[in-house]
Design a protein around this motif. Structure first.
Motif, mmCIF file in Angstrom:
data_model
loop_
_atom_site.group_PDB
_atom_site.id
_atom_site.type_symbol
_atom_site.label_atom_id
_atom_site.label_comp_id
_atom_site.label_asym_id
_atom_site.label_seq_id
_atom_site.Cartn_x
_atom_site.Cartn_y
_atom_site.Cartn_z
ATOM 1 N N UNK A 135 -103.147 -70.569 -25.537
ATOM 2 C CA UNK A 135 -103.392 -69.500 -24.569
ATOM 3 C C UNK A 135 -103.763 -68.212 -25.299
ATOM 4 N N UNK A 136 -104.697 -67.460 -24.729
ATOM 5 C CA UNK A 136 -105.123 -66.191 -25.325
ATOM 6 C C UNK A 136 -103.934 -65.233 -25.444
ATOM 7 N N UNK A 137 -103.996 -64.277 -26.402
ATOM 8 C CA UNK A 137 -102.860 -63.370 -26.609
ATOM 9 C C UNK A 137 -102.527 -62.512 -25.399
ATOM 10 N N UNK A 138 -103.533 -62.132 -24.636
ATOM 11 C CA UNK A 138 -103.317 -61.264 -23.471
ATOM 12 C C UNK A 138 -104.067 -61.866 -22.278
ATOM 13 N N UNK A 139 -103.560 -62.941 -21.695
ATOM 14 C CA UNK A 139 -104.350 -63.683 -20.714
ATOM 15 C C UNK A 139 -104.602 -62.959 -19.403
ATOM 16 N N UNK A 140 -103.638 -62.186 -18.922
ATOM 17 C CA UNK A 140 -103.814 -61.509 -17.643
ATOM 18 C C UNK A 140 -103.828 -59.998 -17.818
ATOM 19 N N UNK A 141 -104.841 -59.310 -17.271
ATOM 20 C CA UNK A 141 -104.855 -57.848 -17.322
ATOM 21 C C UNK A 141 -103.655 -57.258 -16.582
ATOM 22 N N UNK A 142 -103.258 -56.083 -17.002
ATOM 23 C CA UNK A 142 -102.117 -55.415 -16.380
ATOM 24 C C UNK A 142 -102.312 -55.251 -14.877
ATOM 25 N N UNK A 143 -103.520 -54.904 -14.444
ATOM 26 C CA UNK A 143 -103.770 -54.702 -13.024
ATOM 27 C C UNK A 143 -103.624 -55.999 -12.238
ATOM 28 N N UNK A 144 -104.048 -57.097 -12.819
ATOM 29 C CA UNK A 144 -103.879 -58.396 -12.165
ATOM 30 C C UNK A 144 -102.400 -58.729 -12.013
ATOM 31 N N UNK B 27 -110.643 -62.474 -6.635
ATOM 32 C CA UNK B 27 -111.159 -61.513 -7.602
ATOM 33 C C UNK B 27 -110.162 -61.098 -8.667
ATOM 34 N N UNK B 28 -108.889 -61.392 -8.460
ATOM 35 C CA UNK B 28 -107.865 -61.006 -9.440
ATOM 36 C C UNK B 28 -107.759 -62.017 -10.574
ATOM 37 N N UNK B 29 -108.201 -63.250 -10.341
ATOM 38 C CA UNK B 29 -108.168 -64.321 -11.349
ATOM 39 C C UNK B 29 -106.758 -64.558 -11.888
ATOM 40 N N UNK B 30 -105.906 -65.047 -11.023
ATOM 41 C CA UNK B 30 -104.531 -65.350 -11.418
ATOM 42 C C UNK B 30 -104.167 -66.753 -10.950
ATOM 43 N N UNK B 31 -103.750 -67.569 -11.902
ATOM 44 C CA UNK B 31 -103.310 -68.919 -11.578
ATOM 45 C C UNK B 31 -102.082 -69.277 -12.388
ATOM 46 N N UNK B 32 -101.570 -70.483 -12.156
ATOM 47 C CA UNK B 32 -100.332 -70.896 -12.806
ATOM 48 C C UNK B 32 -100.384 -72.384 -13.148
ATOM 49 N N UNK C 286 -101.652 -74.260 -9.770
ATOM 50 C CA UNK C 286 -101.615 -73.391 -8.600
ATOM 51 C C UNK C 286 -102.540 -72.194 -8.826
ATOM 52 N N UNK C 287 -102.887 -71.506 -7.747
ATOM 53 C CA UNK C 287 -103.759 -70.337 -7.844
ATOM 54 C C UNK C 287 -103.436 -69.346 -6.737
ATOM 55 N N UNK C 288 -103.753 -68.085 -6.978
ATOM 56 C CA UNK C 288 -103.670 -67.063 -5.936
ATOM 57 C C UNK C 288 -105.040 -66.795 -5.315
ATOM 58 N N UNK C 289 -106.038 -67.589 -5.686
ATOM 59 C CA UNK C 289 -107.413 -67.308 -5.260
ATOM 60 C C UNK C 289 -107.692 -67.683 -3.815
ATOM 61 N N UNK C 290 -106.933 -68.612 -3.249
ATOM 62 C CA UNK C 290 -107.258 -69.143 -1.928
ATOM 63 C C UNK C 290 -106.431 -68.472 -0.846
ATOM 64 N N UNK D 33 -97.869 -59.737 -8.640
ATOM 65 C CA UNK D 33 -96.437 -59.585 -8.414
ATOM 66 C C UNK D 33 -96.170 -59.043 -7.016
ATOM 67 N N UNK D 34 -96.981 -58.095 -6.577
ATOM 68 C CA UNK D 34 -96.831 -57.571 -5.218
ATOM 69 C C UNK D 34 -97.146 -58.630 -4.168
ATOM 70 N N UNK D 35 -98.142 -59.471 -4.446
ATOM 71 C CA UNK D 35 -98.505 -60.536 -3.501
ATOM 72 C C UNK D 35 -97.358 -61.524 -3.324
ATOM 73 N N UNK D 36 -96.496 -61.645 -4.340
ATOM 74 C CA UNK D 36 -95.381 -62.580 -4.293
ATOM 75 C C UNK D 36 -94.079 -61.934 -3.830
ATOM 76 N N UNK D 37 -94.151 -60.670 -3.445
ATOM 77 C CA UNK D 37 -92.978 -59.987 -2.913
ATOM 78 C C UNK D 37 -92.678 -60.511 -1.504
ATOM 79 N N UNK D 38 -91.537 -60.131 -0.962
ATOM 80 C CA UNK D 38 -91.184 -60.570 0.391
ATOM 81 C C UNK D 38 -92.248 -60.148 1.400
ATOM 82 N N UNK D 39 -92.714 -58.907 1.275
ATOM 83 C CA UNK D 39 -93.750 -58.415 2.188
ATOM 84 C C UNK D 39 -95.053 -59.198 1.992
#
Length: 356
Positions: A238-247, A218-223, A208-212, A252-258
């Protein structure tokens, strides 16, 4: 011979890297070549922890995605786009120069590129040209010799979904092969997802991805979604720190109810625009290759490169797919917003000499 050429792994000498939309084309002001969302959404960011390394896996993010996908948290691994998940699957399960992956072209190019980069064999079982579905007899026969089978549904670049009964048959008849179903565009046909069948099939992996649809390219987040034993192995590479804190914050906000309410609205708008664009293109000398369950359309035209260059000259970018198996002179058009799609239609009408 230059030093890098002398030292590189021999099999890389002839490897042609993946030509992404951004890498192969630049300029323009209407970007309809990368299957991106036309929407840019706002997020609240906290910079108070940017001096600290992020978590290896964010429990909040993974739980949010598990809830969204209808799976358990231990069946979720977050990573840098689904492209990284493809790489990790090959690195974790394929021994270089010994193991193989199966792909079904025309399909997403990174499956083969990632396998070739790693030194794994790529076995091709082309889709049937009469309906663009799986050649089940050939696929089942070849999958037995492979570690991984990559199936893209809905398909990139075709746009249509694979038959549900075929996916279930591959999973059932190839129990010792990991069957990877790439659902990058599943938000446009959520009823077709196989993610909630993980407990039924130990060999199922879903990408899955959040890119589409989530408008976060631009956030580069997938699952990667898989049973916990597969996730455990993937985490080893997997790399030790795969996702930046900002991503992590944005995702997480994109997956909120809003965020999910906004997703639903934007997907609905894109589907409406897809149908409008499809109807408007029907009278033009362009042949639609398949029905679309995604945010793009694929057409055969007389001269793909000539059309692409003509549109680029007017600031509109679309994608050439002519190098794909069984897709001669084909172009892929991402669905933009109403204004972008109308700009495309105006230029296509001018190009073909058709009155709007």
């Amino acid at each position: 011979m230059k030093l890098a050429d002398k030292l590189q792994r021999p099999h890389l000498a002839e490897l042609v890297p993946y030509a992404s939309a951004r890498r192969s084309m630049s300029g323009g002001n209407v970007w309809l070549n990368a299957n991106e969302s036309p929407y840019c959404n706002s997020y609240q960011l906290d910079d108070s922890q940017l001096n600290r390394y992020p978590a290896f896996q964010s429990s909040a993010l993974n739980q949010a995605y598990a809830d969204y996908a209808g799976v358990e948290q231990d069946q979720v691994m977050s990573c840098r786009g689904s492209d990284e998940a493809i790489e990790l699957l090959i690195r974790a399960f394929c021994e270089p120069a010994r193991d193989a992956v199966v792909i079904c072209p025309p399909t997403y190019g990174m499956y083969a590129i990632s396998a070739q980069t790693h030194g794994a064999e790529v076995i091709e079982v082309p889709l049937l040209q009469d309906n663009w579905q799986l050649d089940m007899t050939a696929l089942i026969a070849r999958a037995a010799a492979a570690k991984l089978v990559f199936l893209c549904s809905p398909s990139n670049p075709l746009g249509q979904r694979l038959a549900a009964e075929d996916l279930h048959r591959v999973l059932t008849e190839c129990p010792d092969t990991l069957v990877v179903v790439d659902e990058a565009y599943i938000e446009f046909c959520p009823q077709a997802s196989v993610a909630q069948q993980l407990n039924q099939y130990p060999n199922l992996v879903v990408l899955r991805t959040l890119s589409k649809a989530f408008a976060l390219a631009g956030a580069r987040c997938g699952f990667a979604l898989a049973n916990s034993d597969v996730i455990t192995v993937l985490k080893k590479v997997l790399a030790p720190y795969p996702l930046p804190d900002l991503t992590v914050q944005v995702a997480t906000q994109a997956l909120s109810q809003q965020g999910l309410q906004r997703l639903t609205q934007q997907v609905s708008a894109l589907v409406t625009e897809r149908e409008r664009l499809t109807s408007a293109l029907d009278p033009l000398p362009m042949r639609r290759i398949a029905d679309s369950d995604t945010n793009f359309l694929l057409y055969a035209v007389d001269n793909a490169e000539q059309l692409i260059q003509a549109l680029a000259g007017q600031g509109i970018l679309i994608r050439n797919q002519s190098a794909q198996r069984n897709l001669p002179s084909c172009v892929r058009i991402s669905i933009g917003d109403e204004a972008q799609n109308q700009a495309l239609l105006n230029e296509l009408n001018d190009y073909f000499g058709v009155s709007a």
